[in-house]
Design a protein around this motif. Structure first.
Motif, PDB file in Angstrom:
ATOM      1  N   HIS A   8      31.639  10.898  54.568  1.00  0.00           N
ATOM      2  CA  HIS A   8      32.826  10.102  54.862  1.00  0.00           C
ATOM      3  C   HIS A   8      34.096  10.955  54.848  1.00  0.00           C
ATOM      4  O   HIS A   8      34.956  10.812  55.722  1.00  0.00           O
ATOM      5  CB  HIS A   8      32.970   8.956  53.868  1.00  0.00           C
ATOM      6  CG  HIS A   8      31.821   7.992  53.898  1.00  0.00           C
ATOM      7  ND1 HIS A   8      31.579   7.108  52.877  1.00  0.00           N
ATOM      8  CD2 HIS A   8      30.837   7.780  54.814  1.00  0.00           C
ATOM      9  CE1 HIS A   8      30.498   6.388  53.160  1.00  0.00           C
ATOM     10  NE2 HIS A   8      30.033   6.787  54.331  1.00  0.00           N
ATOM     11  N   SER A   9      34.228  11.832  53.892  1.00  0.00           N
ATOM     12  CA  SER A   9      35.461  12.622  53.767  1.00  0.00           C
ATOM     13  C   SER A   9      35.562  13.740  54.798  1.00  0.00           C
ATOM     14  O   SER A   9      36.642  14.270  55.030  1.00  0.00           O
ATOM     15  CB  SER A   9      35.594  13.188  52.357  1.00  0.00           C
ATOM     16  OG  SER A   9      34.551  14.095  52.084  1.00  0.00           O
ATOM     17  N   THR A  10      34.444  14.089  55.429  1.00  0.00           N
ATOM     18  CA  THR A  10      34.488  15.144  56.451  1.00  0.00           C
ATOM     19  C   THR A  10      34.381  14.591  57.872  1.00  0.00           C
ATOM     20  O   THR A  10      34.232  15.347  58.825  1.00  0.00           O
ATOM     21  CB  THR A  10      33.369  16.183  56.227  1.00  0.00           C
ATOM     22  OG1 THR A  10      32.095  15.524  56.247  1.00  0.00           O
ATOM     23  CG2 THR A  10      33.564  16.922  54.920  1.00  0.00           C
ATOM     24  N   GLY A  11      34.457  13.262  58.000  1.00  0.00           N
ATOM     25  CA  GLY A  11      34.536  12.672  59.337  1.00  0.00           C
ATOM     26  C   GLY A  11      33.236  12.189  59.936  1.00  0.00           C
ATOM     27  O   GLY A  11      33.172  11.878  61.112  1.00  0.00           O
ATOM     28  N   ARG A  12      32.200  12.091  59.139  1.00  0.00           N
ATOM     29  CA  ARG A  12      30.908  11.620  59.656  1.00  0.00           C
ATOM     30  C   ARG A  12      30.592  10.274  59.013  1.00  0.00           C
ATOM     31  O   ARG A  12      29.936  10.189  57.990  1.00  0.00           O
ATOM     32  CB  ARG A  12      29.814  12.640  59.333  1.00  0.00           C
ATOM     33  CG  ARG A  12      28.498  12.345  59.970  1.00  0.00           C
ATOM     34  CD  ARG A  12      28.583  12.567  61.463  1.00  0.00           C
ATOM     35  NE  ARG A  12      27.243  12.360  62.035  1.00  0.00           N
ATOM     36  CZ  ARG A  12      27.027  12.195  63.299  1.00  0.00           C
ATOM     37  NH1 ARG A  12      28.028  12.213  64.135  1.00  0.00           N
ATOM     38  NH2 ARG A  12      25.820  12.024  63.752  1.00  0.00           N
TER      39      ARG A  12
END
Length: 166
Positions: A8-12
């Motif tokens: 979630h925090s890396t955009g996935r």
């Protein structure tokens, strides 16, 4: 829990189950649907972790390591960001502080506008506009009343792919 936070925090982000089978259609209709989903999920993860941290402190219990890391990241991200933007404002730099404006969290140096949050301010702006029923023009500063359905429609329209948006 840690793997989900990292995704979630890396955009996935995780698309809801009922949308997964329609991946190609979703990708053709929306601009980067997993990234958009990840921004929502990342903020939900941070709210849950901060809530767990507050509950743990109140009950004098230990917080699980993943929730502790997420809560620490949330405080560091938003605390540092607001400190930097506040210092810039005090230094005389034009900083957007109105959460109902598209300039919220952005700063201007000369003729160039920088988005410190890298797009994370869009979620905050949506929440502020839904809460107040208002939007502020980024160019004139005029405040307009706007219905909540119109606010949601404009937000979703901004997430459409170029072809679908046209």
């Amino acid at each position: 829990k840690l793997a989900n936070w990292l995704n979630h925090s890396t955009g996935r982000g995780d698309l809801p189950a009922f949308l997964r089978e329609h991946g190609p259609t979703i990708n053709a209709s929306f601009f980067s649907p997993r990234y958009f989903t990840s921004r929502i999920q990342m903020n939900i993860d941070m709210v849950k972790a901060l809530s767990s941290a507050a509950t743990s402190v109140a009950k004098r219990e230990a917080l699980d390591p993943v929730s502790k890391e997420i809560a620490t990241s949330a405080i560091a991200l938003y605390g540092t960001g607001m400190t930097i933007l506040g210092a810039m404002k005090l230094a005389g730099i034009d900083v957007g502080l109105d959460p109902t404006s598209s300039n919220f969290g952005k700063f201007r140096v000369g003729n160039t506008t920088y988005d410190y949050w890298g797009g994370l301010s869009q979620d905050a702006r949506l929440i502020a506009q839904l809460a107040t029923g208002k939007r502020t023009s980024a160019t004139t500063g005029d405040v307009y009343r706007q219905s909540r359905p119109t606010t949601l429609l404009n937000f979703v329209r901004s997430k459409l792919s170029p072809v679908a948006g046209t």
